[in-house]
Scaffold this motif. Structure first.
Motif, short mmCIF file in Angstrom:
data_model
loop_
_atom_site.label_atom_id
_atom_site.label_comp_id
_atom_site.label_asym_id
_atom_site.label_seq_id
_atom_site.Cartn_x
_atom_site.Cartn_y
_atom_site.Cartn_z
N LYS A 1 11.33 -6.02 16.98
CA LYS A 1 11.31 -6.47 18.38
C LYS A 1 11.57 -7.96 18.48
O LYS A 1 12.19 -8.43 19.43
N GLU A 2 11.10 -8.74 17.50
CA GLU A 2 11.25 -10.18 17.54
C GLU A 2 12.06 -10.66 16.33
O GLU A 2 11.86 -10.18 15.22
N VAL A 3 12.96 -11.59 16.57
CA VAL A 3 13.75 -12.21 15.51
C VAL A 3 13.61 -13.72 15.66
O VAL A 3 13.71 -14.26 16.77
N VAL A 4 13.38 -14.41 14.55
CA VAL A 4 13.24 -15.87 14.56
C VAL A 4 14.42 -16.49 13.82
O VAL A 4 14.76 -16.07 12.70
N TRP A 5 15.02 -17.50 14.45
CA TRP A 5 16.11 -18.26 13.84
C TRP A 5 15.64 -19.70 13.63
O TRP A 5 15.19 -20.36 14.56
#
Length: 679
Positions: free
Chosen positions: A584-588
């Motif tokens: 659900k969450e992606v961090v860049w």
């Protein structure tokens, strides 16, 4: 001196109670000693107590007692500070006991207060008296429940001395709480000398302990079955009770050894029973110490023990007074027992060695060992612990602790990395108690704990501060980038949540200091000052997927002159890269490359007096909406199949709208990042 031991109660059978009472009795030879029990629920302790030791009971929970507290309305109320026992429906330690303990802290005339349990240690940090505060760890803090560790480890910093049972456990605590590494000491349990002696001729193997999975008597039963096949005239006696009794009984009956393996039940004291045996066995999976090992040695029994962390190997000398076998190895244990069963000379020789070697755990040796720990703690207590820190306009940090006592005429300010690392940096204190960490000292990037350490004796205390203790006004005037050395070199002293003084060092050869960030639904526009590098043709900003470092997005970097660079992050591109395979969450995380193939430079917010930019620099969170074709489901597949079977056309599926929120922020490491979240 007056020494007070703080215990929950003396009303249960366990190694901690036994060890505390034994040490109290040993110290009573030369000191005024009392045991302070939070509650009393039975008339007598299971273990003998030296009559010279006084006992103070804070709450008497015996209904028949003339001073019973059972009817006090606070006796069934849960405490407010004392850590609760998980799942307890009634308080083990009541609000009444808690209040009386706090009152005791304020009124006692003791010179030393010693806690023997983690919950009491947490309470000891509430004490405001000027006495020495000491804790004895009788177990392994690493295995404590998380809620206890979260309160216990910070509490360690407020103690003057901590002891653990073995060198391994001292090292383990030092790794977990580096700030207390120089106030730790090894203090094995005190086990009294014994008048009981085994003749070594009875064909009896003895074991004692709670019948629990950890004590692993099941292993001993299997091993003895193998021994019994070669020595059927020997018997095994297991003393104790617990949840594994039924299972052990069943297995003994399955082996047909009901007449040779005897579950003797709980016996108090158990030491006289050792005189009836000729071999003692400890089969534990884990054993912080093992009082029974010393008790068996003192009675003249050779010991067979598993190499359980970490007690047996610190008590026994393998091959001299006992045999140590690998944990869980039935055959190795059987062979060790068999060797002692079949060799009378070896058995008697090891038993005699055990009597000699047990002396180092008896009263006199334990008393001297503990007195030495207290003497060192009193000397350490003289050292100043409260500090102030100031950053000057060059960025150097000045730390002041006040005039040093004569015992610390030569002392250093010590910076040490938290965690398992042992790296440290030292800077001398003046006689007036001032030390300077120069801005160009090269203190590596990261967070550093701050301590004072004497050069003679190596005594060390962690430094504390308060809300007024860190003056960082001039930090804002420090000129960056640096003209010499690393482009970014800046130190920020601050008050940690545990009360300790910390120093954050920001040290980078090249650095991109994030400036203004503007966010709309199309673009996240970031400007930054680039220090220690110059942008060239092909310079980019890279977004690196937090979980899969191979996934990288590139955005062109613009040179805006005067050291400023800028990048426009395409919101739509970030959303497209959040695929259906992602969570659900992606961090860049964002990095800058000043030229193709050049090293990455972190985009971060470090040239500031703000310790946690995530809480201060906040940005808009745009939401992008996409129209996407719905994926087939089990139901839609079944409907389509049935329509085709009936000769009809499958009904078209309506597109769906997918919403994704973009959240720009600074991480705990102050790096610029963007999180995409499916709504």
């Amino acid at each position: 001196m007056k020494i007070a031991f703080l215990v929950r109660d003396l009303c249960h059978m366990g190694g901690v109670v036994s060890a505390t009472q034994n040490l109290a009795g040993a110290l009573a030879e030369r000191h005024d000693v009392e045991i302070v029990a939070l509650r009393k629920v039975r008339d007598e302790s299971y273990f003998p107590l030296d009559p010279r030791v006084s006992v103070r009971v804070l709450t008497d929970m015996r209904p028949h007692s003339p001073v019973s507290d059972v009817d006090n309305p606070l006796s069934d109320k849960f405490p407010l500070v004392y850590p609760l026992n998980a799942g307890a429906k009634t308080p083990v330690v009541s609000r009444l006991a808690e209040l009386r303990l706090l009152e005791y802290f304020d009124s006692t005339d003791a010179d030393v207060l010693v806690s023997s349990s983690p919950r009491n240690t947490i309470m000891l940090t509430q004490a405001r008296g000027d006495y020495l505060k000491v804790t004895q760890e009788h177990s392994m803090p690493a295995i404590y429940a998380t809620d206890i560790k979260q309160r216990l480890f910070p509490a360690y910093r407020h103690l003057h001395a901590l002891t653990a049972l073995t060198p391994e456990e001292v090292a383990a605590i030092a790794r977990q709480v580096p700030a207390v590494r120089n106030r730790l000491a090894v203090m094995p349990n005190c086990v009294p000398s014994s008048t009981i002696r085994s003749s070594g001729t009875n064909k009896v193997v003895v074991s004692a302990g709670h019948l629990t999975d950890n004590k692993n008597h099941a292993l001993l039963v299997e091993a003895f079955a193998k021994v019994h096949a070669d020595a059927p005239d020997w018997t095994l006696r297991i003393y104790g009770h617990g949840t594994e009794k039924k299972k052990l009984r069943t297995r003994i009956e399955e082996l047909g050894l009901s007449n040779s393996i005897l579950l003797m039940g709980q016996t108090s004291p158990v030491t006289p029973e050792f005189g009836k045996g000729s071999i003692f066995v400890l089969p534990s999976k884990r054993e912080a110490f093992g009082n029974v090992i010393v008790e068996a040695m003192a009675a003249g029994l050779p010991v067979v023990a598993t190499d359980a962390d970490h007690g047996p190997r610190n008590i026994l000398t393998d091959g001299e007074d006992g045999l140590i076998v690998p944990r869980g190895d039935v055959d190795a244990m059987a062979e060790a027992i068999r060797s002692l069963v079949q060799d009378d000379e070896l058995r008697l020789k090891m038993g005699a060695a055990g009597i000699r070697n047990a002396e180092r755990f008896h009263e006199r040796a334990s008393c001297e060992r503990f007195e030495a720990i207290l003497e060192e703690a009193f000397a350490r207590k003289e050292l100043p612990v409260h500090a102030t820190a100031r950053v000057d306009r060059e960025g150097s940090v000045h730390v002041a602790v006040g005039a040093l006592p004569p015992s610390a005429e030569e002392a250093d300010l010590v910076l040490r990395k938290g965690g398992a690392g042992s790296e440290e940096h030292r800077f001398p204190f003046s006689a007036e108690g001032d030390a300077v960490v120069p801005w160009d000292a090269g203190v590596p990037h990261g967070t550093w704990e701050v301590a004072l350490a004497t050069r003679e004796g190596g005594r060390e205390v962690a430094l504390t501060t308060d809300g007024y203790g860190c003056d960082t006004r001039d930090l804002l005037a420090v000129r960056l980038p640096r003209a010499q050395g690393p482009a970014l070199a800046l130190m920020l002293p601050y008050l940690h949540q545990d009360g300790g003084l910390r120093l954050r060092s920001a040290l980078r050869e090249a650095h991109a200091e994030v400036g203004p960030v503007r966010v709309d639904e199309r673009t996240i526009a970031v400007r930054a000052e680039l220090w220690g590098a110059r942008p060239a043709a092909g310079a980019v900003v890279e977004a690196v997927h937090r979980r899969n470092k191979e996934r990288v997005l590139s955005f062109p970097l613009r040179d805006e002159g005067d050291g400023w660079v800028a990048v426009d992050l395409d919101c739509a591109a970030l959303v497209r890269e959040h695929t259906d395979d992602d969570e659900k969450e992606v961090v860049w995380d964002f990095w800058l490359r000043a030229a193709p193939g050049a090293p990455r430079v972190q985009l971060a917010k470090l040239a500031t007096d703000v310790l946690a930019p995530i809480d201060v620099f906040t940005f808009a969170r745009p939401v992008l909406t996409e129209t996407v074709a719905p994926g087939p489901t089990v139901l839609t597949r079944a409907v389509r199949k049935s329509r085709r079977a009936l000769g009809g056309k499958p009904a078209p599926q309506a597109p769906t709208r997918r919403r994704t929120e973009l959240r720009p922020y600074f991480t705990a490491a102050c790096q610029f990042a963007v999180k995409t979240v499916r709504l």
